[in-house]
Design a protein around this motif. Structure first.
Motif, PDB file in Angstrom:
ATOM      1  N   CYS A 168       0.827  -1.222   0.000  1.00  0.00           N
ATOM      2  CA  CYS A 168       0.000   0.000   0.000  1.00  0.00           C
ATOM      3  C   CYS A 168       0.855   1.263   0.000  1.00  0.00           C
ATOM      4  N   LYS A 183       0.907   4.137  -2.902  1.00  0.00           N
ATOM      5  CA  LYS A 183       0.717   5.578  -2.658  1.00  0.00           C
ATOM      6  C   LYS A 183       1.856   6.380  -3.267  1.00  0.00           C
ATOM      7  N   HIS A 196      -3.185   2.077  -7.877  1.00  0.00           N
ATOM      8  CA  HIS A 196      -3.953   1.213  -6.989  1.00  0.00           C
ATOM      9  C   HIS A 196      -3.043   0.106  -6.459  1.00  0.00           C
ATOM     10  N   HIS A 197      -3.298  -0.350  -5.253  1.00  0.00           N
ATOM     11  CA  HIS A 197      -2.440  -1.375  -4.647  1.00  0.00           C
ATOM     12  C   HIS A 197      -2.423  -2.675  -5.451  1.00  0.00           C
TER      13      HIS A 197
END
Length: 191
Positions: A167, A171, A176-177
């Protein structure tokens, strides 16, 4: 048949800007409720038309003056008609003679929906052919990758060294993860 609700749909047309003529014909046809759309866009997916689709059920009758009340082109009318048919509602177009209350009208509606099926098959065929031609010409097909090869290598090093979590890396790269998880899966498969 007793209809649960008879809904009329009218839309602003250049020759009938206030819709008075259409509304009068719909009332004459027995409409209990009339939805008037002041958006002259003529697309099947406008707000008022979507409201009509959301409210009708298999015991309802939808009446329009003409298919042009629904859409300005055949494709959009076809899309609307197929969606309406899926609700089970019955359809009547005063000027076009499309009336799914009769056996003949049901056959016409089946033919119309058949055109929709042919259209979607044709679209998928032409899309496949276009993709094949692009590949033959060496062009990239599909969405552009979210990460370039250098970014992927950096992410692999971060993941291997347990410097950052999925994650946090997502970021950092503003993705998106799941994009980072895919890189991790590729790493695992390569080892």
């Amino acid at each position: 048949m007793d209809w649960q609700m008879i809904i009329g749909y009218a839309r602003t047309l250049s020759e009938d800007a206030d819709g008075a003529r259409q509304v009068a014909k719909l009332k004459e046809a027995g409409c209990e409720r009339i939805v008037f759309d002041s958006d002259p866009g003529g697309r099947w997916d406008n707000v008022k038309l979507r409201q009509v689709l959301a409210q009708v059920s298999n015991a309802d009758l939808v009446i329009v003056e003409s298919q042009f009340s629904i859409a300005n082109n055949w494709n959009d009318f076809l899309t609307f008609f197929i969606k309406l048919r899926k609700t089970g509602a019955t359809f009547f177009s005063i000027l076009d003679g499309i009336d799914t209350r009769t056996p003949e009208g049901i056959k016409v509606s089946e033919i119309i929906c058949g055109f929709g099926s042919i259209r979607s098959q044709f679209q998928s065929l032409t899309t496949r052919e276009g993709v094949e031609r692009a590949r033959e010409q060496g062009r990239a097909v599909g969405r552009p990758p979210k990460l370039d090869p250098i970014e992927k290598n950096t992410i692999r090093r971060l993941l291997r060294g347990n410097y950052m979590g999925v994650c946090d890396i997502a970021k950092m790269y503003k993705v998106h993860h799941s994009v980072i998880s895919k890189v991790r899966r590729e790493m695992i498969l390569q080892t």
